[in-house]
Design a protein around this motif. Structure first.
Motif, PDB file in Angstrom:
ATOM      1  N   LEU A  49       0.843  -1.211   0.000  1.00 28.94           N
ATOM      2  CA  LEU A  49       0.000   0.000   0.000  1.00 28.94           C
ATOM      3  C   LEU A  49       0.870   1.250   0.000  1.00 28.94           C
ATOM      4  O   LEU A  49       0.643   2.189  -0.754  1.00 28.94           O
ATOM      5  N   ALA A  50       1.877   1.231   0.888  1.00 30.06           N
ATOM      6  CA  ALA A  50       2.733   2.409   1.032  1.00 30.06           C
ATOM      7  C   ALA A  50       3.536   2.669  -0.244  1.00 30.06           C
ATOM      8  O   ALA A  50       3.764   3.832  -0.617  1.00 30.06           O
ATOM      9  N   ILE A  51       3.944   1.606  -0.919  1.00 26.14           N
ATOM     10  CA  ILE A  51       4.707   1.767  -2.164  1.00 26.14           C
ATOM     11  C   ILE A  51       3.829   2.390  -3.249  1.00 26.14           C
ATOM     12  O   ILE A  51       4.270   3.239  -4.021  1.00 26.14           O
ATOM     13  N   LEU A  98      -3.353   7.399  -1.481  1.00 23.23           N
ATOM     14  CA  LEU A  98      -4.023   6.110  -1.657  1.00 23.23           C
ATOM     15  C   LEU A  98      -5.480   6.331  -2.054  1.00 23.23           C
ATOM     16  O   LEU A  98      -6.059   5.573  -2.833  1.00 23.23           O
ATOM     17  N   GLY A  99      -6.071   7.412  -1.522  1.00 25.54           N
ATOM     18  CA  GLY A  99      -7.413   7.793  -1.971  1.00 25.54           C
ATOM     19  C   GLY A  99      -7.386   8.257  -3.416  1.00 25.54           C
ATOM     20  O   GLY A  99      -8.311   7.983  -4.188  1.00 25.54           O
ATOM     21  N   LEU A 136      -9.286   1.484   3.853  1.00 26.72           N
ATOM     22  CA  LEU A 136      -7.900   1.735   4.263  1.00 26.72           C
ATOM     23  C   LEU A 136      -7.762   1.883   5.774  1.00 26.72           C
ATOM     24  O   LEU A 136      -6.649   1.914   6.293  1.00 26.72           O
ATOM     25  N   THR A 137      -8.869   2.033   6.477  1.00 28.01           N
ATOM     26  CA  THR A 137      -8.835   1.980   7.932  1.00 28.01           C
ATOM     27  C   THR A 137      -8.993   0.536   8.383  1.00 28.01           C
ATOM     28  O   THR A 137      -8.331   0.073   9.309  1.00 28.01           O
ATOM     29  N   MET A 197      -4.822   3.682  11.623  1.00 30.65           N
ATOM     30  CA  MET A 197      -4.575   2.253  11.417  1.00 30.65           C
ATOM     31  C   MET A 197      -3.478   2.067  10.362  1.00 30.65           C
ATOM     32  O   MET A 197      -2.591   1.215  10.529  1.00 30.65           O
ATOM     33  N   TYR A 198      -3.520   2.840   9.313  1.00 33.35           N
ATOM     34  CA  TYR A 198      -2.516   2.752   8.251  1.00 33.35           C
ATOM     35  C   TYR A 198      -1.131   3.095   8.797  1.00 33.35           C
ATOM     36  O   TYR A 198      -0.158   2.367   8.588  1.00 33.35           O
TER      37      TYR A 198
END
Lengths: 350, 289
Positions: A46-48, A182-183, A204-205, A252-253
């Motif tokens: 996700l972070a990438i 991410l959104g 994503l939460t 959470m992310y």
């Protein structure tokens, strides 16, 4: 129906395909156990995606939406081409570790089963809640607004005053834009398919929250499965944590990335793995890219790791410098640029 | 001897937990209590911490001489982050949650390291946190039922954030004329921008700042109400103010301006969202500060 189909494809790609590709790369570093690679790959993948969009929007902004999705997919395909030989060994190692559960006593198996049922029940309730309730939390709405703004213009600019001319919204956030981006990823896909949705952003939460529960359960299970059951109940039912896991927010992310970076740091220290240190630098950068607190936590982790790891001084410094470069490249550089050419970051008087 | 140690340990635990409940639910707002509940929320604030996190420093003191190098790094990083949050993150309860998973792991790890791994110990260590957690949850949801030992009502929906505050009726109204084409002053409600096509200048009543493309300015400071009216209507072209009733009280001048020079035109059935029209009927001929 189209919305759910697109969401399913998004989750399939990110949750399964990209996750597995990153897991094989984590497996390469010989730092984590096989099952852990599958687990930690989720927030890292996700972070990438957020990081890639960040650089793409800065370097090549204003292009059509499909170009960015194509480049991200191409990136993961290239990663896959360099790691496909590890897929079978990784899967084999995961199957072996799961078979190891058979050797546990009946009591331990019962606790593992109870923990699994609890996590499934929690996950079901969280996902159900995410499908029902719209975005309401103040901060998350601001992130969602910026996600739409970045996706609409397909660019990210460092400006002193982030004022949106179309609706006069002023963004007061000072954290790096990993979460909003991410959104934006979802919004770019929405533009391609002609739909309006923020379901992926809401999830994503939920999914990082479930990840945190799984990580805690996994590590407590190594002490005692009974503690695993108690630990996840304690975490899930702690008032503020429960509030944040149900109410959409960045926490959470960012906490999922803090957990991965912390565990990575411990493994690097324990195994004295040079490549692992570089990986830790990058993951710490991803952690910083999610939230300002992640930046300071990353610096704390770097400090203690370099101070205490038993390597020759030269090796420590050289590896440390390269790891720090990766830390910056992983997202920490945003705060330097933002301080100089953007909002002013923490130096801004808000 | 072992039984005596175990019983004394349990008694100390129960006593400590009772004191913690008193700190959290019957606080007298002293400086020490404020530090414990805000700066050290990770250990002492039951809303933000693991229910037995307060025992962690004791376990660390018992064990630190037997730490190996990895454990030493673990706890040095953990304590450094806890210190960072205590010093710089006390204003926001969410920051202490950052290392809550690590805190819970640390507790069970240290318990396992210090206590024998017998079935009875494992049972007690697994069961007691759940028991305290249950009482804490029941008390949080229904403070009056704290003394009711047999309270079986565990309502997760009530325990979670209430979802009754989404004002979809007001957002629907704002999407229609005459509101959709007007400019608002928005009192820190980003849902306005997300769910409506309207334009609105961002304002935050407690620090009296509104934000434009040049940064922020104070609205009421050093201005009479007539000057404020002029700024809103002539400079910013605002016709309406979108606010939350509970936010109005955070700035007495803002609340007074709403009551005297604005007309309430919309309220939501959900939460306390309000839309005021800036009518300024009483502005002519007056000069108030």
């Amino acid at each position: 129906m189209k919305i759910y189909l697109v969401l399913f494809v998004e989750l399939l790609f990110i949750g399964v395909i990209f996750n597995f590709i990153i897991a094989t790369w984590l497996f390469r570093f010989k730092l984590f156990k096989a099952f852990e690679c599958l687990l930690y790959a989720f927030p890292v993948a996700l972070a990438i995606i957020g990081l890639m969009l960040y650089y793409l929007f800065i370097i090549a902004g204003g292009l059509p939406s499909w170009v960015y999705i194509f480049v991200i997919c191409l990136f993961f395909i290239i990663l896959y081409l360099f790691s496909y030989r590890l897929h079978i060994p990784l899967l084999h190692a995961v199957v072996l570790s799961l078979k190891g559960l058979n050797n546990k006593s009946a009591k331990k198996k019962i606790f593992i089963l109870i923990t699994g049922i609890l996590i499934i029940w929690m996950a079901y309730d969280l996902v159900r809640s995410a499908f029902i309730y719209p975005l309401m939390n103040h901060d998350c709405l601001e992130y969602a607004l910026m996600a739409k703004h970045y996706a609409l213009h397909c660019s990210f600019d460092f400006v002193k005053h982030p004022f949106i001319e179309s609706n006069y919204f002023y963004y007061v956030g000072l954290h790096a834009p990993a979460f909003p981006l991410l959104g934006s990823f979802e919004q770019l896909i929405n533009q391609i398919f002609g739909i309006q949705s923020d379901l992926f952003f809401r999830l994503l939460t939920v999914f990082p929250g479930i990840f945190i529960l799984l990580v805690l359960a996994y590590h407590l299970n190594s002490i005692n499965p009974a503690y695993s059951m108690t630990g996840i109940c304690a975490l899930f039912f702690t008032g503020s944590f429960n509030y944040l896991i149900y109410d959409y927010h960045i926490d959470m992310y960012r906490i999922s990335l803090v957990c991965v970076a912390f565990i990575c740091m411990l493994y690097v220290f324990h195994l004295k793995n040079y490549n692992g240190f570089l990986l830790f630098g990058f993951i710490a950068g991803l952690q910083a890219h999610a939230h300002t607190l992640g930046l300071f936590i990353g610096l704390i982790e770097f400090f203690w790791l370099i101070l205490l790891i038993r390597w020759p001084l030269r090796n420590k410094l050289v590896t440390g410098i390269f790891a720090f470069i990766l830390f910056l490249a992983g997202g920490a550089v945003h705060y330097i640029i933002d301080s100089i050419a953007g909002t002013g970051w923490l130096f801004k008087l808000i | 001897m072992r039984k005596k140690i175990l019983i004394s340990g349990i008694l100390i635990l129960v006593a400590g937990q009772y004191l913690l409940f008193l700190l959290n639910y019957h606080s007298k707002d002293s400086a020490v209590e404020s530090i414990l509940l805000n700066n050290l929320a990770l250990f002492f604030n039951l809303k933000n911490s693991f229910v037995l996190a307060w025992t962690l420093p004791f376990f660390v003191l018992l064990t630190f001489r037997r730490f190996d190098s990895v454990e030493f790094v673990f706890f040095m990083v953990f304590l450094s982050i806890a210190l960072l949050v205590a010093i710089r993150g006390a204003f926001n309860f969410r920051y202490s949650l950052t290392i809550l998973p690590i805190c819970i792991f640390a507790f069970f790890y240290l318990v396992n390291k210090n206590l024998p791994a017998s079935p009875s110990i494992i049972f007690i260590v697994s069961f007691i946190p759940l028991l305290f957690l249950y009482f804490q949850m029941v008390y949080t949801v229904q403070p009056d039922s704290f003394n009711k030992w047999l309270s079986f009502r565990l309502n997760i929906q009530r325990y979670s954030y209430s979802r009754s505050f989404y004002p979809h009726d007001i957002y629907l109204a704002l999407q229609q004329p005459p509101y959709s084409s007007q400019v608002f002053l928005v009192n820190n409600l980003p849902g306005f921008y997300y769910y409506t096509p309207c334009k609105g200048y961002y304002y935050w009543a407690p620090n009296d700042r509104y934000f434009t493309n040049h940064g922020y300015e104070n609205l009421f400071e050093n201005r009479t109400d007539m000057e404020v009216y002029s700024v809103l209507t002539n400079k910013l072209n605002c016709k309406y103010i979108f606010t939350l009733h509970s936010y109005n009280k955070l700035n007495t001048r803002f609340e007074s301006f709403l009551n005297k020079y604005c007309t309430l035109v919309l309220t939501s059935r959900y939460g306390d969202y309000e839309v005021y029209g800036i009518t300024g009927y009483r502005v002519i001929g007056e000069n108030h500060k």
